[in-house]
Design a protein around this motif. Structure first.
Motif, PDB file in Angstrom:
ATOM      1  N   GLU A 519      27.190  77.312  -9.989  1.00  0.00           N
ATOM      2  CA  GLU A 519      27.991  78.378 -10.588  1.00  0.00           C
ATOM      3  C   GLU A 519      28.693  79.137  -9.473  1.00  0.00           C
ATOM      4  N   ALA A 521      30.140  82.383  -7.880  1.00  0.00           N
ATOM      5  CA  ALA A 521      30.069  83.846  -7.936  1.00  0.00           C
ATOM      6  C   ALA A 521      31.160  84.429  -7.048  1.00  0.00           C
ATOM      7  N   THR A 523      31.533  87.953  -6.863  1.00  0.00           N
ATOM      8  CA  THR A 523      31.091  89.312  -6.500  1.00  0.00           C
ATOM      9  C   THR A 523      29.585  89.260  -6.254  1.00  0.00           C
ATOM     10  N   ASP A 525      27.365  91.079  -7.696  1.00  0.00           N
ATOM     11  CA  ASP A 525      26.679  91.157  -8.983  1.00  0.00           C
ATOM     12  C   ASP A 525      26.644  89.798  -9.678  1.00  0.00           C
ATOM     13  N   GLU A 526      27.758  89.073  -9.593  1.00  0.00           N
ATOM     14  CA  GLU A 526      27.783  87.732 -10.200  1.00  0.00           C
ATOM     15  C   GLU A 526      26.777  86.814  -9.510  1.00  0.00           C
ATOM     16  N   GLU A 529      23.345  87.676 -10.940  1.00  0.00           N
ATOM     17  CA  GLU A 529      23.188  87.167 -12.300  1.00  0.00           C
ATOM     18  C   GLU A 529      22.990  85.646 -12.303  1.00  0.00           C
ATOM     19  N   ALA A 530      23.751  84.961 -11.470  1.00  0.00           N
ATOM     20  CA  ALA A 530      23.618  83.502 -11.405  1.00  0.00           C
ATOM     21  C   ALA A 530      22.240  83.107 -10.900  1.00  0.00           C
TER      22      ALA A 530
END
Length: 730
Positions: A519, A521, A523, A525-526, A529-530
């Protein structure tokens, strides 16, 4: 369009030859060529061409080729380079099939020479004339007495020679002249390959009743892919042996990927030639011996070689030499050992290698008894007789010569009866003894060098294996068309040559290759989350089309927890910008940590001579240190992929070293074939680098991927047979 096969026949076996640049000066090539043809027994018509002479050696002289009243098949052009275009212009309305252009000063001589070479090729194609050369020593049809070289030491025989060096040709002629039973049917100095190329002669030699094997000395091929295609068809009937020069590390091409840097010239050449059924040798003294053995002996069904020696030293050295070549020294059956023990003294060794321990000193027919038992053994594919055979009449007593002569007849008959090749290595080879002459007359090679004998047996085994597998191997034909993968076509449209890891994995995943889940990302934050969506730690890698080797840039982090993912994201971007401030950074790729296994590298690189080739070997960060890789040309069949995997040296690791389970070989084979299909479906891919690929007992997983593109599509060589070119009806 004329029958191009017939045109090649007219060039190689001409009924009429014009010597353009004929001279009345006995020191000139234009005089000597006519003299050689007349005194060499050439029975065709000879037409001297010179605007300033009337008669040369009793022959009428013509001012131009077009002035010759009869049909001319071949012209030997011995004029300076600058006059060649004028001569070819004159041939516009003739039925000339071909011309041998001796002159230098063409493509090998810089930009002006290249322009001149382009001009003569264009003129030749316009007028339907095929060119040998330029920058060639000439050609010879030995059986016809057609000698357009001038060499006077070319023995007649059954080997056709294609050679890119005149001096190398002379060396091979000289070697053959000193060896009984070795000679030539044809010689062609291919020169610059400006028009006629290596592969275009192969079908002629395949059909030629005077030729039983083809010998090639190659410095570089203009169209190696076409050679592979043609050789694959020819080698099922006519063996081809190649010596490729330029095998050192200096010859390696540079590339951005691991795959490119590992694609050494010699490694690729040997592998793809073998894939096509061609036998490669790496020493000049092995070239004629290997070809001669292949031309006169049945190929070996496998790599199991038995050794019959009359001394422990010869037996041991022979075993070492064969083992170093990758040939096997099989165990003889109990029945074979019993038969040997019955005719040999107690001190003899009846295992393989067999040491007669003096059992042949007084009766050399014992060699026959031993050989008969050995070649009947089902574990044996070929036999090497090593030591003093053929020299007992010199070494011990003259009376033994007659015994050895009879033994030589019997040994040759045994080899023919059982269909298993026999090669004799004798310390007395240089004495040209009568027993050796008997063996050679019946097609049994006799050599002095143990290395050369071993090379001949290796050639027989390699050729046998490749012919047996010919129907399952690649046809080497490459498809062309638009790219199937959207990330690749988009990059090509944008003029980019490097895909990021994210784009590379997108393209591969869309083709159902086994990619680790990923995945992107963009940022911190991403990234968090990933990582949180994965059960366990993750791997995080910078995504940039400008940074291929991310480890070097500090752009990789392993075993990252979800809590640390955001900070790791910032650290990776900072490291990437420090490494290359101008690099485009698209984010960070987040993937589950892959299961440990054997690390492989799998890749494709566009070889300068042979086009796309696939590589597979031990991978990871030390790939360029270990260099344990193997190659095959695309497209791959399943059989090609299995052979490729078997060529890796570290088979113990693949089979499960130190208690580890063996890898799933079928899964690796499936990956190799799938990758071949991916590259075939995306012609713009010039390099593909999958490193590492984790191979376990349960399958394979691609952890990292990099794709390099050629937006111009030049990765696909022109595979159209060159024989279709150069006609007036194109």
């Amino acid at each position: 369009m004329p029958d191009t096969a017939t045109d090649i026949d007219r060039i190689m076996d001409p009924d009429a030859v014009a010597v353009v640049g004929a001279s009345t000066d006995e020191t000139k090539r234009g005089y000597q060529a006519i003299e050689t043809l007349q005194e060499g027994g050439y029975e065709g018509d000879i037409y001297p061409v010179n605007p300033s002479a009337d008669e040369i050696r009793g022959l009428d002289v013509y001012s131009t080729v077009s002035a010759i009243p009869g049909r001319v098949d071949l012209a030997l052009i011995v004029t300076p380079a600058k006059i060649v275009p004028q001569i070819l212009e004159d041939c516009a309305d003739t039925d000339l099939a071909g011309a041998v252009v001796i002159a230098v000063g063409f493509g090998e001589a810089g930009e002006q020479g290249e322009a001149l070479e382009d001009e003569i090729v264009s003129l030749a194609r316009e007028h339907g004339v095929r060119l040998i050369g330029p920058n060639t020593s000439g050609m010879i049809n030995v059986h016809q007495g057609l000698n357009l070289v001038g060499a006077d030491t070319v023995p007649e025989g059954n080997l056709a020679l294609l050679c890119q060096s005149g001096n190398m040709a002379i060396s091979l002629f000289t070697e053959a002249a000193t060896r009984e039973g070795v000679g030539f049917s044809h010689y062609v100095g291919v020169g610059n390959e400006a028009d006629l190329q290596f592969h275009e002669y192969l079908s002629f030699f395949d059909d030629d009743p005077e030729t039983d094997a083809v010998v090639c000395y190659v410095e570089g091929m203009s169209d190696g892919r076409a050679f592979l295609e043609e050789a694959r068809e020819v080698t099922t009937d006519t063996p081809i042996v190649v010596l490729k020069s330029g095998r050192s590390d200096v010859g390696k091409r540079s590339a951005s990927s691991h795959t490119g840097s590992l694609a050494g010239d010699a490694a690729v050449t040997d592998a793809v030639l073998e894939q096509a059924g061609v036998v490669s040798v790496d020493r000049s003294d092995e070239l004629l011996s290997s070809a001669s053995a292949l031309s006169s002996l049945p190929s070996a069904d496998g790599k199991n070689v038995a050794i019959l020696a009359d001394g422990g030293g010869h037996a041991t050295l022979a075993a070492d030499a064969l083992s170093e070549r990758g040939l096997s020294i099989p165990q003889l059956t109990d029945e074979t050992q019993d038969r040997l023990q019955a005719v040999l003294p107690d001190a003899a060794s009846v295992v393989n290698p067999v040491d007669v321990a003096g059992g042949t000193d007084e009766d050399q027919s014992v060699f026959v008894d031993c050989a008969e038992a050995i070649v009947a053994d089902p574990n044996v594919d070929a036999l090497m007789l090593s030591g003093l055979f053929g020299g007992y009449g010199i070494r011990f007593a003259e009376q033994y010569t007659e015994v050895e002569i009879e033994a030589a007849h019997d040994l040759a008959a045994l080899a023919e009866e059982h269909g298993k090749p026999l090669v004799v290595q004798s310390a007395y080879e240089g004495f040209d003894t009568e027993p050796h002459a008997v063996l050679r007359e019946q097609g049994i090679p006799v050599v002095e060098s143990l290395d050369v004998a071993t090379a001949s047996l290796d050639a027989l085994a390699t050729y046998g294996e490749r012919v047996a597998a010919a129907g399952e191997s690649s046809d080497f034909q490459l498809a062309d068309g638009p790219d199937a993968a959207e990330p690749i076509s988009d990059a090509v449209a944008g003029g980019r040559t490097q895909l990021s890891e994210f784009e590379s994995k997108q393209a591969l995943a869309a083709a159902d290759l086994p990619i680790t889940p990923f995945e992107l990302a963009t940022t911190p934050d991403e990234a968090r989350e990933a990582a949180a969506s994965v059960d366990g730690p993750v791997a995080m890698k910078v995504v940039s089309p400008d940074i291929v080797h991310k480890s070097d840039a500090g752009g990789v982090a392993l075993d990252v927890s979800a809590d640390d993912a955001a900070d790791t994201y910032d650290d990776l971007l900072e490291a990437a910008h420090e490494y290359d401030p101008d690099a485009q950074v698209d984010g960070v790729l987040v993937s589950p940590m892959a299961d440990a296994g054997v690390e492989l590298i799998v890749g494709v690189v566009d070889d300068d001579q042979f086009g796309p080739v696939v590589m597979c070997g031990l991978g990871g960060v030390f790939v360029e240190v270990l260099e344990d890789v193997a190659f095959r040309a695309l497209p791959l069949t399943e059989a090609d992929a299995r052979a490729l995997l078997a060529d890796i040296d570290a088979q113990e690791m693949l089979d499960g070293a130190r208690g580890n389970p063996p890898i799933d070989r079928d899964a690796v084979v499936d990956l190799l074939v799938a990758m071949s299909e991916f590259v075939a479906a995306n012609p713009s891919v010039s390099e593909l680098d999958l490193n590492p690929v984790f191979a376990t007992e349960d399958g394979v997983e691609i952890v990292d991927a990099a794709i390099t593109l050629d937006p111009d599509g030049t990765v696909r060589p022109d595979s159209e047979p060159a024989l279709s070119r150069g006609t007036t009806d194109d």
